[in-house]
Design a protein around this motif. Structure first.
Motif, PDB file in Angstrom:
ATOM      1  N   ILE A 163      60.714  62.792  23.529  1.00  0.00           N
ATOM      2  CA  ILE A 163      61.145  64.134  23.133  1.00  0.00           C
ATOM      3  C   ILE A 163      61.519  64.993  24.335  1.00  0.00           C
ATOM      4  CG2 ILE A 163      60.384  66.302  22.085  1.00  0.00           C
ATOM      5  CD1 ILE A 163      61.113  64.142  20.064  1.00  0.00           C
ATOM      6  N   ASP A 164      60.698  64.964  25.388  1.00  0.00           N
ATOM      7  CA  ASP A 164      60.954  65.830  26.539  1.00  0.00           C
ATOM      8  C   ASP A 164      62.167  65.377  27.352  1.00  0.00           C
ATOM      9  OD1 ASP A 164      58.705  67.200  25.775  1.00  0.00           O
ATOM     10  OD2 ASP A 164      57.412  66.350  27.333  1.00  0.00           O
ATOM     11  N   GLU A 165      62.361  64.082  27.445  1.00  0.00           N
ATOM     12  CA  GLU A 165      63.379  63.539  28.343  1.00  0.00           C
ATOM     13  C   GLU A 165      64.791  64.062  28.087  1.00  0.00           C
ATOM     14  OE1 GLU A 165      60.960  61.954  26.939  1.00  0.00           O
ATOM     15  OE2 GLU A 165      60.051  60.469  28.271  1.00  0.00           O
ATOM     16  N   PRO A 166      65.252  64.151  26.830  1.00  0.00           N
ATOM     17  CA  PRO A 166      66.620  64.663  26.624  1.00  0.00           C
ATOM     18  C   PRO A 166      66.803  66.089  27.140  1.00  0.00           C
ATOM     19  CG  PRO A 166      65.834  63.559  24.650  1.00  0.00           C
ATOM     20  CD  PRO A 166      64.659  63.676  25.561  1.00  0.00           C
ATOM     21  N   PHE A 167      65.808  66.950  26.935  1.00  0.00           N
ATOM     22  CA  PHE A 167      65.916  68.332  27.392  1.00  0.00           C
ATOM     23  C   PHE A 167      65.883  68.402  28.914  1.00  0.00           C
ATOM     24  CE2 PHE A 167      64.337  68.671  23.058  1.00  0.00           C
ATOM     25  CZ  PHE A 167      65.105  69.704  22.536  1.00  0.00           C
ATOM     26  N   TYR A 168      64.976  67.657  29.539  1.00  0.00           N
ATOM     27  CA  TYR A 168      64.897  67.661  30.996  1.00  0.00           C
ATOM     28  C   TYR A 168      66.184  67.091  31.610  1.00  0.00           C
ATOM     29  CZ  TYR A 168      59.845  68.554  30.665  1.00  0.00           C
ATOM     30  OH  TYR A 168      58.611  69.098  30.411  1.00  0.00           O
ATOM     31  N   THR A 169      66.693  66.028  31.004  1.00  0.00           N
ATOM     32  CA  THR A 169      67.922  65.421  31.517  1.00  0.00           C
ATOM     33  C   THR A 169      69.086  66.381  31.403  1.00  0.00           C
ATOM     34  OG1 THR A 169      67.173  63.189  30.986  1.00  0.00           O
ATOM     35  CG2 THR A 169      69.543  63.506  31.212  1.00  0.00           C
TER      36      THR A 169
END
Length: 215
Positions: A163-169
């Protein structure tokens, strides 16, 4: 003396728009990112804008996320928030082939509004926990992301998977683009877009408030 804490006003604000067909889990993904909670039902009268602080690669950020829940009254505003957004997440469900096909249409809308700009974009395939209902393969998602020239993630809002990875990317993609461009004209453009963004968010909040009062 108490330790000084950063306030949202001191943080760099990243204006993110999440797009996709109704029912693909846009709101569920966003709520998992912001509040680490999951609901399989999203009330469309709830204001669809969220903020979340994060430290990404050592730098603090405030992600201001607009979930474009597909409300009819916002169709006329679509071009406006697409002009103001700094980065976009296009979401489809692996259980819904039509939503996968529509991802390309959302990409075309962004391109039409932003024309020659290199817009930071991430593609996500949600609901991978529904293995038996799956209709879109991982390979198809990767191929589409390659066509878009963007990062790709498979997610499960239910299980809080990836879940976090797309936003951080996406924040990293925005930073990369900023590092490539500089100058006064660029700053003026960012300033105008920030102003329009806050006006749009205010309109969203007003409309949702009226809908809640009517209900």
């Amino acid at each position: 003396m108490p330790e000084k804490r950063n306030t949202p006003h001191e943080l760099r604000v990243y204006k993110i728009v999440i797009l996709g067909d109704g029912g693909v889990g846009k709101s569920a993904v966003t709520l998992q990112f912001v509040s680490h909670s999951f609901t399989d039902y999203h009330d469309p009268t709830i204001e669809d804008s969220y903020q979340q602080q994060a430290v990404i690669d050592g730098d603090a950020a405030l992600l201001d996320i607009l979930d474009t829940a597909g409300q009819v009254e916002f169709t006329a505003m679509r071009d406006q928030y697409m002009r103001c957004g700094e980065g976009f997440i296009i979401c489809y469900s692996v259980t819904d082939r039509h939503s996968f096909q529509e991802a390309s249409e959302y990409r075309k809308l962004i391109q039409r509004v932003r024309l020659s700009e290199d817009i930071p974009l991430v593609l996500i395939a949600n609901k991978i926990d529904l293995v038996l209902a799956r209709k879109v393969t991982t390979e198809e998602g990767k191929n589409l992301a390659n066509q878009f020239g963007c990062p790709f993630f498979e997610t499960s809002a239910c299980e809080r998977h990836c879940i976090d990875e797309p936003f951080y990317t996406l924040v990293r993609e925005i930073r990369r683009k900023e590092a490539q461009g500089s100058g006064t004209s660029s700053e003026k453009l960012h300033s105008r877009r920030r102003s329009r963004w806050w006006r749009i968010r205010s309109i969203f909040a007003l409309v949702f408030r009226r809908r809640r009062n009517l209900n």
